[in-house]
Design a protein around this motif. Structure first.
Motif, PDB file in Angstrom:
ATOM      1  N   GLU A 122      43.061 -33.610  -6.105  1.00  0.00           N
ATOM      2  CA  GLU A 122      42.047 -33.119  -7.040  1.00  0.00           C
ATOM      3  C   GLU A 122      41.826 -34.109  -8.172  1.00  0.00           C
ATOM      4  O   GLU A 122      40.684 -34.407  -8.545  1.00  0.00           O
ATOM      5  CB  GLU A 122      42.474 -31.766  -7.600  1.00  0.00           C
ATOM      6  CG  GLU A 122      42.508 -30.658  -6.571  1.00  0.00           C
ATOM      7  CD  GLU A 122      43.091 -29.365  -7.139  1.00  0.00           C
ATOM      8  OE1 GLU A 122      43.198 -28.399  -6.383  1.00  0.00           O
ATOM      9  OE2 GLU A 122      43.435 -29.348  -8.339  1.00  0.00           O
TER      10      GLU A 122
ATOM     11  N   LEU B 282      37.459 -40.705  -8.569  1.00  0.00           N
ATOM     12  CA  LEU B 282      36.724 -41.473  -7.570  1.00  0.00           C
ATOM     13  C   LEU B 282      35.230 -41.232  -7.644  1.00  0.00           C
ATOM     14  O   LEU B 282      34.438 -42.089  -7.248  1.00  0.00           O
ATOM     15  CB  LEU B 282      37.254 -41.114  -6.170  1.00  0.00           C
ATOM     16  CG  LEU B 282      36.799 -42.006  -5.005  1.00  0.00           C
ATOM     17  CD1 LEU B 282      37.202 -43.447  -5.249  1.00  0.00           C
ATOM     18  CD2 LEU B 282      37.392 -41.507  -3.692  1.00  0.00           C
ATOM     19  N   ARG B 283      34.855 -40.074  -8.167  1.00  0.00           N
ATOM     20  CA  ARG B 283      33.422 -39.762  -8.276  1.00  0.00           C
ATOM     21  C   ARG B 283      32.751 -40.444  -9.469  1.00  0.00           C
ATOM     22  O   ARG B 283      31.537 -40.327  -9.629  1.00  0.00           O
ATOM     23  CB  ARG B 283      33.230 -38.244  -8.357  1.00  0.00           C
ATOM     24  CG  ARG B 283      33.501 -37.503  -7.063  1.00  0.00           C
ATOM     25  CD  ARG B 283      32.962 -36.092  -7.100  1.00  0.00           C
ATOM     26  NE  ARG B 283      33.652 -35.276  -8.057  1.00  0.00           N
ATOM     27  CZ  ARG B 283      34.707 -34.534  -7.757  1.00  0.00           C
ATOM     28  NH1 ARG B 283      35.176 -34.506  -6.514  1.00  0.00           N
ATOM     29  NH2 ARG B 283      35.311 -33.801  -8.679  1.00  0.00           N
ATOM     30  N   GLN B 284      33.515 -41.082 -10.328  1.00  0.00           N
ATOM     31  CA  GLN B 284      32.913 -41.742 -11.477  1.00  0.00           C
ATOM     32  C   GLN B 284      32.063 -42.923 -11.006  1.00  0.00           C
ATOM     33  O   GLN B 284      32.436 -43.641 -10.064  1.00  0.00           O
ATOM     34  CB  GLN B 284      34.000 -42.235 -12.446  1.00  0.00           C
ATOM     35  CG  GLN B 284      34.861 -41.102 -13.015  1.00  0.00           C
ATOM     36  CD  GLN B 284      34.014 -40.124 -13.804  1.00  0.00           C
ATOM     37  OE1 GLN B 284      33.169 -40.524 -14.592  1.00  0.00           O
ATOM     38  NE2 GLN B 284      34.224 -38.842 -13.568  1.00  0.00           N
ATOM     39  N   PRO B 285      30.915 -43.168 -11.645  1.00  0.00           N
ATOM     40  CA  PRO B 285      30.032 -44.270 -11.231  1.00  0.00           C
ATOM     41  C   PRO B 285      30.767 -45.611 -11.281  1.00  0.00           C
ATOM     42  O   PRO B 285      31.486 -45.891 -12.230  1.00  0.00           O
ATOM     43  CB  PRO B 285      28.891 -44.220 -12.265  1.00  0.00           C
ATOM     44  CG  PRO B 285      28.918 -42.826 -12.783  1.00  0.00           C
ATOM     45  CD  PRO B 285      30.345 -42.390 -12.754  1.00  0.00           C
TER      46      PRO B 285
ATOM     47  N   ALA C 256      40.229 -37.377  -6.812  1.00  0.00           N
ATOM     48  CA  ALA C 256      38.855 -37.170  -6.369  1.00  0.00           C
ATOM     49  C   ALA C 256      37.897 -37.167  -7.546  1.00  0.00           C
ATOM     50  O   ALA C 256      36.794 -37.695  -7.465  1.00  0.00           O
ATOM     51  CB  ALA C 256      38.745 -35.853  -5.592  1.00  0.00           C
ATOM     52  N   VAL C 257      38.312 -36.558  -8.660  1.00  0.00           N
ATOM     53  CA  VAL C 257      37.472 -36.560  -9.867  1.00  0.00           C
ATOM     54  C   VAL C 257      37.246 -37.982 -10.341  1.00  0.00           C
ATOM     55  O   VAL C 257      36.130 -38.392 -10.677  1.00  0.00           O
ATOM     56  CB  VAL C 257      38.126 -35.702 -10.969  1.00  0.00           C
ATOM     57  CG1 VAL C 257      37.360 -35.864 -12.281  1.00  0.00           C
ATOM     58  CG2 VAL C 257      38.120 -34.250 -10.569  1.00  0.00           C
TER      59      VAL C 257
ATOM     60  N   THR D 205      33.167 -46.659  -9.397  1.00  0.00           N
ATOM     61  CA  THR D 205      34.564 -46.657  -8.950  1.00  0.00           C
ATOM     62  C   THR D 205      34.593 -46.862  -7.431  1.00  0.00           C
ATOM     63  O   THR D 205      34.041 -46.070  -6.680  1.00  0.00           O
ATOM     64  CB  THR D 205      35.259 -45.336  -9.318  1.00  0.00           C
ATOM     65  OG1 THR D 205      35.172 -45.168 -10.738  1.00  0.00           O
ATOM     66  CG2 THR D 205      36.707 -45.371  -8.901  1.00  0.00           C
TER      67      THR D 205
ATOM     68  N   GLY E 108      42.347 -40.256  -2.655  1.00  0.00           N
ATOM     69  CA  GLY E 108      41.232 -39.458  -3.160  1.00  0.00           C
ATOM     70  C   GLY E 108      40.393 -38.803  -2.090  1.00  0.00           C
ATOM     71  O   GLY E 108      39.532 -37.999  -2.398  1.00  0.00           O
ATOM     72  N   SER E 109      40.653 -39.147  -0.822  1.00  0.00           N
ATOM     73  CA  SER E 109      39.877 -38.540   0.251  1.00  0.00           C
ATOM     74  C   SER E 109      40.553 -37.278   0.735  1.00  0.00           C
ATOM     75  O   SER E 109      41.720 -37.025   0.450  1.00  0.00           O
ATOM     76  CB  SER E 109      39.733 -39.535   1.410  1.00  0.00           C
ATOM     77  OG  SER E 109      41.006 -39.807   1.969  1.00  0.00           O
TER      78      SER E 109
END
Length: 709
Positions: free
Chosen positions: A86, A92-95, A89-90, A97, A113-114
């Motif tokens: 969790e 990894l979603r940052q622009p 993953a947060v 990254t 992160g997957s």
């Protein structure tokens, strides 16, 4: 006159020729200067953009990795892949990254992160992996394509792994090249226009050339130099400068306004990044990074001044139970209400210089100083008592009251430590001791706590894997019926024989297992073993009748909504009849959320499992549980049985418990019977079942089965 006219003409022509040469030379000089200015602007602009964007990306990367390091410490330590997933993953979603990798101390990937974690367990072998694994602190590596920021994850002095975040530099380079190309194109277009204008007018009028030179200097060079000066200021980190502005409608005006918008955008993003880096998103309080900076600054001010301060670590008791039973949204609401209460107490009683921050999870930390001439210890003690009192009041979440409380650890500067790292460690140790002391209280740090924590950490480490190594075993203490003296069942008891220290007291290692979460693994293992052995008893006894087996359920297990399913699956796998399984829970496990406990126990009783309340009578509200919680039996605590032969009060209480339980149709078991007189007296008072050393010690499975004949 002709000679004069020729002379004037010659002079005029000469003057014109001289003017032409001057204009041509001036044009050549201006062209050369213009070309150099374009190159200079391009270089300066590129350097400024690269420096500003690169520094911003580096600060963002290091801030992100620092936050990830703090957030991943406990999940990585307990190998909680779901929580690690969790968190990563947060991030990894940052622009921008490219990857987020959590790895263990050997450099093996734990999470990427997957959802599937295809790289789990693989060793990192890329070109940047070696320095990332060996990094002792924040470590940044930059290639042409990416920026890799890595940091170790520590538990105290022990390194348990690390985290890496890769940021894509291709988009940054593309943006930079596009901006510089646009700037170059605009400058070239502007240069060509001015060249033909100056050439057309300069050939006729020398004065116009001078005017154009002034015009170029006034309307072109100076704005560009202002832009360059602003770019250098931004490059140096001064985002608060007033960006250049222009009301001109030409390309220079467009460029100036575009640069101004870019400057304001960079400043805004810098403020947003700083706010994100220093502020807790949920409560709006300063976060760990901001508090650490405030603590370092305060300690620097107080060094040598002789002024003390106190550091309070506050942790919400049993907060995980809220997330597990009501969900994370309810947990966030609880955190907000607790944060508001703590803020109010600190504002009223902490003093104007107090600093409050959320450390993440359910931890809050307060930095406070006493008034001039007041005792810092008394001030911290008063503040902690008010915080405990404020947070022990029930919280209303989703129209239901919750009773949580807070455990607080207090450490003092300079008595306990003089550096920030040690103070924070001491506060954490003291907070843990407050939890050990029963929660919902506060404790001051002392030197002896270090040894206690070290022993507890060592015990927890050695307890992990003890079941697999065969050090843990299940013993059985027989339970007899008082009316006829027949054995009717046995209580399953977990014992630990340490290879070096021998038998470890259950009160010691069970508490460690409960607090560390190991009980969630050990509990089902003990249940499975006890049920399998009970099936063996039934097969051995044949027509003599079944024996029940009673298994203790910890408070942590009781808070898990999956407990009924775990029990049902175990009964199916082992083939034990549900009526032969008794689950024992303590009174303290019921207090706090009786509604949730009642629902779980009702599900278990529907399966046919019996529920017993252990250590009955030791709590202040024990009698009320007989009415509110669905139970089949109570076990009178051994502290009452021990003195019933000589203490009239204990005898009266024991008699009252037996009478009241029978009036409600509840079976009564007396534990801790060690004398024949106790046995006879309990039989006279009508007690149903009994167990204790006088009747039988806890025995291994083989020895217990020998009693069955």
């Amino acid at each position: 006159m002709n000679d004069l006219r020729l002379g004037l003409q010659a002079r005029f022509l000469a003057l014109m020729a001289l003017a032409l040469v001057a204009v041509v030379a001036l044009m050549a000089l201006m062209l050369h200067r213009q070309d150099r200015m374009q190159n200079e602007v391009e270089v300066v602009s590129r350097d400024a953009l690269r420096g500003a964007v690169g520094d911003g990306l580096r600060r963002r990367g290091e801030g992100t990795v620092s936050q990830l390091t703090e957030s991943l410490t406990n999940p990585l330590y307990y190998f909680d892949l779901d929580t690690i997933g969790e968190i990563t993953a947060v991030a990894l979603r940052q622009p921008g990254t490219r990857y987020v990798i959590v790895f263990d101390d050997d450099g093996n990937i734990v999470h990427d992160g997957s959802d599937e974690i295809p790289s789990y367990g693989k060793r990192m072998d890329d070109a940047l992996a070696y320095e990332a694994i060996a990094a002792a602190g924040l470590h940044t590596q930059v290639t042409d394509e990416l920026m890799d920021v890595a940091s170790p994850i520590m538990i105290g002095e022990e390194r348990i792994g690390g985290v890496r975040v890769g940021f894509d530099l291709a988009s940054v380079r593309a943006m930079e090249d596009e901006a510089v190309a646009d700037l170059r194109a605009r400058l070239e277009t502007l240069g060509r226009r001015h060249f033909w204008w100056i050439a057309a007018l300069g050939l006729g009028l020398l004065v116009l050339g001078a005017v154009m030179l002034w015009f170029t200097q006034r309307w072109l060079v100076r704005p560009i130099r202002e832009l360059a000066d602003s770019a250098r200021s931004i490059e140096a980190g001064d985002y608060d400068i007033a960006p250049p502005d222009s009301d001109r409608s030409d390309e220079v005006g467009d460029l100036t306004r575009a640069f101004g918008r870019m400057s304001r955008s960079v400043a805004r993003h810098d403020r947003d990044i700083r706010r994100m880096a220093y502020t807790d998103a949920l409560t709006g309080l300063p976060n760990r990074v901001a508090f650490r900076e405030a603590l370092d600054q305060r300690l620097l001010q107080l060094q040598g001044a002789g002024e003390p301060l106190a550091l309070l670590f506050a942790d919400i008791d049993d907060f995980k139970r809220v997330n597990d039973t009501l969900g994370h949204d309810a947990g966030d609401e609880v955190l907000l209400q607790c944060a508001q209460r703590v803020q109010e107490v600190v504002a009223l009683h902490g003093g104007g210089d107090s600093v409050l921050a959320r450390f993440g999870g359910d931890e809050f930390v307060i930095l406070t100083q006493a008034a001039q001439g007041a005792s810092i210890r008394s001030h911290a003690n008063d503040l902690a008592e008010r915080l405990v009192e404020a947070t022990r009041q029930p919280l209303v979440v989703r129209d239901r009251p919750l009773f949580l409380g807070t455990s607080i650890g207090i450490t003092l500067f300079p008595d306990d430590a003089t550096i920030a790292t040690q103070l924070m460690k001491n506060g954490d140790i003291a907070m843990y001791q407050a939890k050990v002391a029963g929660k919902n209280c506060h404790r001051f740090y002392s030197r002896a706590m270090d040894q206690a924590v070290e022993r507890r950490v060592t015990l927890e480490r050695e307890l992990r894997g003890a079941w697999e190594r065969g050090e843990l075993s299940v013993l059985y203490q027989p339970v007899y019926h008082l009316s006829n003296g027949r054995m009717v069942g046995a209580e399953a008891l977990l014992r630990w024989r340490h290879p070096e220290h021998g038998m470890v007291a259950p009160s010691v290692f069970i508490e460690v297992a409960e607090q560390s979460g190991l009980i969630e693994t050990l509990g089902p293992q003990v249940l499975e073993t006890a049920c399998k052995d009970a099936v063996r008893w039934q097969n051995r006894r044949g027509e003599k009748g079944p024996l029940f087996v009673s298994v203790n359920v910890s408070p942590r297990q009781l808070r898990s909504p999956v407990l009924p399913k775990v029990v049902a699956d175990c009964l199916v796998r082992t083939g034990l009849d549900a009526s032969c399984l008794h689950l024992e829970l303590t009174e303290t496990a019921v207090i706090g959320d009786e509604a949730q406990v009642s629902r779980l126990l009702a599900e278990l009783r529907q399966q046919g499992v019996k529920i017993w309340l252990d250590d009955f009578g030791t709590g202040f509200s024990g009698l009320s549980h007989l009415r509110r919680v669905p139970i089949d039996g109570v076990k009178i605590d051994r502290s009452f049985i021990a003195d019933i032969l000589r203490d009239p009060d204990d005898l009266a209480l024991t008699t009252a418990i037996i009478s009241m339980a029978h009036s409600l149709g509840i079976t009564v078991v007396a534990e801790g019977v060690e004398r024949e007189g106790q046995y006879n007296l309990l039989r006279e008072r009508g007690c149903d079942l009994v167990q204790g050393y006088w009747l039988g010690h806890p025995l291994p499975r083989e020895e217990f089965e020998a009693l069955l004949g």
